[in-house]
Design an enzyme around this catalytic site. Structure first.
Site, mmCIF file in Angstrom:
data_model
loop_
_atom_site.group_PDB
_atom_site.id
_atom_site.type_symbol
_atom_site.label_atom_id
_atom_site.label_comp_id
_atom_site.label_asym_id
_atom_site.label_seq_id
_atom_site.Cartn_x
_atom_site.Cartn_y
_atom_site.Cartn_z
ATOM 1 N N GLU A 193 51.167 80.883 93.404
ATOM 2 C CA GLU A 193 51.283 79.970 92.253
ATOM 3 C C GLU A 193 52.604 79.217 92.235
ATOM 4 O OE1 GLU A 193 51.710 83.104 92.309
ATOM 5 O OE2 GLU A 193 53.391 83.648 91.018
ATOM 6 N N HIS A 232 53.587 84.938 96.273
ATOM 7 C CA HIS A 232 53.265 84.228 95.029
ATOM 8 C C HIS A 232 52.643 82.872 95.336
ATOM 9 C CE1 HIS A 232 55.586 86.643 92.003
ATOM 10 N NE2 HIS A 232 56.114 87.101 93.121
ATOM 11 N N CYS A 262 51.623 90.026 94.234
ATOM 12 C CA CYS A 262 52.894 90.765 94.204
ATOM 13 C C CYS A 262 52.792 91.975 93.270
ATOM 14 C CB CYS A 262 54.029 89.804 93.856
ATOM 15 S SG CYS A 262 55.617 90.399 94.439
HETATM 16 N N1 GLN Z 1 59.268 94.297 92.741
HETATM 17 C C1 GLN Z 1 58.256 94.096 91.738
HETATM 18 C C2 GLN Z 1 57.545 95.399 91.433
HETATM 19 O O1 GLN Z 1 57.709 96.336 92.141
HETATM 20 C C3 GLN Z 1 57.270 93.049 92.183
HETATM 21 C C4 GLN Z 1 57.957 91.718 92.367
HETATM 22 C C5 GLN Z 1 57.124 90.537 92.079
HETATM 23 O O2 GLN Z 1 56.032 90.608 91.498
HETATM 24 N N2 GLN Z 1 57.631 89.394 92.444
HETATM 25 O O3 GLN Z 1 56.832 95.467 90.472
#
Ligand code: GLN
Length: 198
Positions: free
Chosen positions: A179, A177, A81
């Site tokens: 994890e 994610h 992410c």
């Molecule tokens: N929206 C976050 C970003 O742009 C990422 C979200 C996340 O890691 N769950 O950094």
């Protein structure tokens, strides 16, 4: 002993520590906040969280240069992410917002927060190349979208037809994610594919 590092600047650090600890043993997972700590790990996880915060803290702690150098020398890295966003070569500029400075380690273009407000978080089955059994339970939280994949990266995870995971050699990026689902298959697959067999 193989040591897995979790970049511990911001984001879901304890969750990654627990997820990898379940695979390699808790003593083999180290938190990484300094160049010295980075030097001692065989692989690194860049967690989800806020990519702008992670990027700023990489500069504040003097880690950016050390990390860029280690990645260039082949360090296995799993970015999830926000971690994927920090690795991505190209970001679509966020409307009116600040964006992180990339580590330039994954030949993709991504757009942050691309699933809209009403769907900020959702769970969906993810098909991962080479993974047996049920689809992986992917947890997507204000997830980025992979818009384009360059020649140096290739897709290896899909939600329906959409690519949600790309890799370039030992550098893996996921929009979800792994994890948070209690399923150890991604952690296992990442280590098996990127580290020499013990
Ligand atoms: N929206 C976050 C970003 O742009 C990422 C979200 C996340 O890691 N769950 O950094």
């Amino acid at each position: 002993m193989t040591v897995v590092g979790v970049l511990a600047l911001q984001g879901d650090v304890p969750e990654h520590r627990a997820a990898f600890g379940a695979v390699v043993g808790p003593g083999s997972v180290h938190l990484v906040r300094t160049p010295l700590e980075l030097a001692k790990v065989d692989a690194l996880v860049i967690p989800g969280g806020e990519s702008t915060a992670i990027s700023e803290l990489l500069d504040k702690g003097g880690l950016r240069r050390a990390l860029t150098e280690r990645i260039a020398r082949g360090l296995p890295v799993l970015g999830t992410c926000a971690g994927l966003i920090v690795l991505a070569d190209r970001l679509e500029p966020s409307p009116g917002g600040r964006d992180p400075v990339s580590l330039q380690a994954l030949d993709v273009t991504v757009r942050r927060n691309d699933y809209g407000r009403q769907r900020e978080s959702f769970e969906a089955g993810v098909r991962i190349e080479g993974m047996r059994g049920d689809p992986f339970p992917g947890v997507f939280i204000r997830a980025p979208r992979i818009l384009e994949i360059g020649k140096k990266a290739r897709p290896f995870a899909w939600r329906d037809e959409e690519v949600v995971g790309v890799r370039a050699g030992p550098v893996w990026g996921l929009t979800f994610h792994p994890e948070l689902s209690g399923d150890p298959r991604v952690a296992r697959a990442f280590l098996a594919a990127t580290l020499p067999a013990p």
